[in-house]
Design an enzyme around this catalytic site. Sequence first.
Site, mmCIF file in Angstrom:
data_model
loop_
_atom_site.group_PDB
_atom_site.id
_atom_site.type_symbol
_atom_site.label_atom_id
_atom_site.label_comp_id
_atom_site.label_asym_id
_atom_site.label_seq_id
_atom_site.Cartn_x
_atom_site.Cartn_y
_atom_site.Cartn_z
ATOM 1 N N GLY A 44 0.840 -1.384 -0.119
ATOM 2 C CA GLY A 44 0.164 -0.240 0.023
ATOM 3 C C GLY A 44 0.853 1.266 0.071
ATOM 4 O O GLY A 44 0.282 2.284 -0.576
ATOM 5 N N ASP A 103 -4.539 1.521 10.677
ATOM 6 C CA ASP A 103 -5.889 1.241 11.105
ATOM 7 C C ASP A 103 -6.122 0.620 12.644
ATOM 8 O O ASP A 103 -6.046 1.153 13.310
ATOM 9 C CB ASP A 103 -6.508 0.466 9.860
ATOM 10 C CG ASP A 103 -7.823 -0.001 9.647
ATOM 11 O OD1 ASP A 103 -8.828 0.182 10.549
ATOM 12 O OD2 ASP A 103 -8.105 -0.457 8.503
HETATM 13 C C1 PRP Z 1 -2.805 -2.065 4.934
HETATM 14 C C2 PRP Z 1 -1.993 -1.203 5.183
HETATM 15 C C3 PRP Z 1 -1.165 -1.350 6.458
HETATM 16 C C4 PRP Z 1 -2.136 -2.147 7.243
HETATM 17 C C5 PRP Z 1 -2.764 -1.345 8.449
HETATM 18 O O1 PRP Z 1 -2.240 -3.253 4.156
HETATM 19 O O2 PRP Z 1 -0.992 -1.017 3.975
HETATM 20 O O3 PRP Z 1 0.101 -2.140 6.167
HETATM 21 O O4 PRP Z 1 -3.388 -2.770 6.296
HETATM 22 O O5 PRP Z 1 -3.752 -2.185 9.018
HETATM 23 P P1 PRP Z 1 -3.787 -2.304 10.493
HETATM 24 O O6 PRP Z 1 -3.252 -1.192 11.182
HETATM 25 O O7 PRP Z 1 -5.185 -2.721 10.729
HETATM 26 O O8 PRP Z 1 -2.806 -3.426 10.814
HETATM 27 P P2 PRP Z 1 -3.019 -4.526 3.766
HETATM 28 O O9 PRP Z 1 -2.918 -5.512 4.667
HETATM 29 O O10 PRP Z 1 -4.170 -4.098 3.037
HETATM 30 O O11 PRP Z 1 -2.025 -4.834 2.649
HETATM 31 P P3 PRP Z 1 -1.517 -4.078 1.194
HETATM 32 O O12 PRP Z 1 -0.823 -2.919 1.764
HETATM 33 O O13 PRP Z 1 -0.667 -5.141 0.564
HETATM 34 O O14 PRP Z 1 -2.647 -3.629 0.603
#
Ligand code: PRP
Length: 178
Positions: A44, A103
């Site tokens: 991301g 998040d």
């Molecule tokens: C998203 C984002 C963070 C994580 C945050 O990654 O890039 O790394 O979620 O969420 P959290 O605070 O609830 O742990 P995602 O798992 O969607 O993977 P990606 O970045 O590959 O899309």
Amino acid sequence: MSQHVPEVMISAEEISRRVDELAAQISEEYADKGDVVLIGVLKGSFIFLADLSRRLTIPRTIEFIAVSSYGNRSVSSGAVRLVMDVRGSIEGRHVIIVEDIVDTGHTLDYLMGIMASHRPASVKCCALLHKPVRAEVDVVVDYIGFTIPDEWVVGYGLDYAEHDRTLPYIGIVHPDDR
Ligand code: PRP
């Protein structure tokens, strides 16, 4: 791409202005620290990292780390695993973890543990988006682009089931659009 065009939450212009401000702040605060290592969390962060890193006025090195959550982001299990560690040594160096979004905080919490094992001189986190209403663990986000409400957001690196990562703005995906 999804059929529906996501509603704009944060425009490309607003993002650009805020990235300028974050880059200026970081450049000022790290001005006397030598090289800073920016660690982008895949996938991301890739667009935010690209824009932020090019606007810094201080020496910087780019690294990437990849983690994976068990399950999907909408139903956080809190379990995170390391998929790919940084390639270069960060021991004794100043590190900034660059995230698209914090998040629940589980990913950042996990990454802080990984970072500690590498023994850097310091570790901070810069996240474009912070969604404190979803926080499940206490994590410190040192640099925050925007604090947002509990909406599913896409664009500028963020996806919904791999859709809309390259949208130039932060958009909202409503439950009916998924
Ligand atoms: C998203 C984002 C963070 C994580 C945050 O990654 O890039 O790394 O979620 O969420 P959290 O605070 O609830 O742990 P995602 O798992 O969607 O993977 P990606 O970045 O590959 O899309």
